[in-house]
Write an enzyme that holds these catalytic residues in place. Sequence first.
Site, short mmCIF file in Angstrom:
data_model
loop_
_atom_site.label_atom_id
_atom_site.label_comp_id
_atom_site.label_asym_id
_atom_site.label_seq_id
_atom_site.Cartn_x
_atom_site.Cartn_y
_atom_site.Cartn_z
N CYS A 166 58.68 -33.86 -33.96
CA CYS A 166 57.68 -32.94 -33.41
C CYS A 166 57.39 -31.80 -34.37
O CYS A 166 58.20 -30.89 -34.53
CB CYS A 166 58.20 -32.40 -32.08
N CYS A 208 57.06 -28.36 -32.76
CA CYS A 208 58.36 -27.77 -32.39
C CYS A 208 59.09 -27.23 -33.63
O CYS A 208 59.67 -26.16 -33.59
CB CYS A 208 59.28 -28.80 -31.75
N ASP A 209 59.10 -28.00 -34.71
CA ASP A 209 60.03 -27.71 -35.81
C ASP A 209 59.36 -27.33 -37.14
O ASP A 209 60.05 -26.96 -38.09
CB ASP A 209 60.93 -28.94 -36.05
#
Length: 308
Positions: free
Chosen positions: A135, A138-139
Amino acid sequence: MNNYDVIVIGGGVSGLTSSIYTSRSFLKTLNIAGFPAGGQLMWTTEVENFPGFPEGIMGPELIENMRKQAEKFGTTFLDENVTSISGSHETGFLVKSEGGSEFTSKSIIIAVGSSPKKLGAPGEDNLSARGVSYCAVCDGAFFKEKAVAVVGGGDSAMEEANYLSKYASEVHVLVRGTEDNMRASAIMIERTKKNPKVKFHFNTQIKEIAGENKVEKVIVTNSETNTDSEIVLQGVFVAIGWKPNTDFLGNLIEKDSAGYIKVTNNTNTSLHGVFVCGDSADPRYRQAITAAGTGAMAAIDCEKLLSH
Ligand code: NDP
């Protein structure tokens, strides 16, 4: 004892939000959370984009807090997987779990999420959350001025590559097929090609993701030349598709060809009394906050049905 107003299936963000709402509305709620419980946030490190946490919060901590909040309002939890659902809203649903327990309820909220498809390459599991991610939203921010690879040739991979280019110094897109056979839409390919930080590698598959405690390089094979080479980098984003965790439902509820549950109106499914929230009905947004939002929506729809 085993009879509930609502059984929520799934202990990730969407299911926990539903449980907070239904139990706070005095509906007797059982959350069959799955095993391991907690959903995708359990293997995410820091969540920086969930509103209300300006310093960020660790994924597992967010889940623990949400679960405590649901317990406070009276939700009962069972950390097992559901094996089958039968019955109807009119006659009552029967839900069976892996451990052999049986429960009945007037309604069901499905919140089983989806799982990223994995490459199956050596190093992928060991280095997950230590450079291997599924993701970018997300990261991605953890890879400022670092070199990363995105695996895949679909729209997800193009989107991830463009997103990562905001942070990373270079983004290697590893496509296993030829340029002509890419699955991504023409407009997404065009946009990605124009991105100066992105470099495409066609006919290229990861043979190994290597590193001591974090990702240090990938070894790739070119299927055209049959040669191996290395790319030194710090992050590998796998974007080869998602699979909703809906196999256990069989044909009970209508799904699309990829297995995502079809929403008929609001959060209703094709089976009266069964609602859905989170990623198992969402191939598009897949964010913790959108899962939480639809979790609240499903709980409100469920409560409305039961109050009539
Ligand atoms: P896709 O199924 O479209 O693409 C998957 C990609 O991963 C393909 O290039 C496939 O290669 C590759 N792949 C699969 N398995 C492996 C493997 N083991 N090793 C290496 N590569 C592999 O999935 P997406 O998630 O990209 O898209 C799903 C749907 O969501 C699509 O309909 C897409 O259009 C849509 N979507 C739309 C977006 C938008 O409009 N903004 C954004 C994201 C998704 P191969 O082709 O060789 O099989």
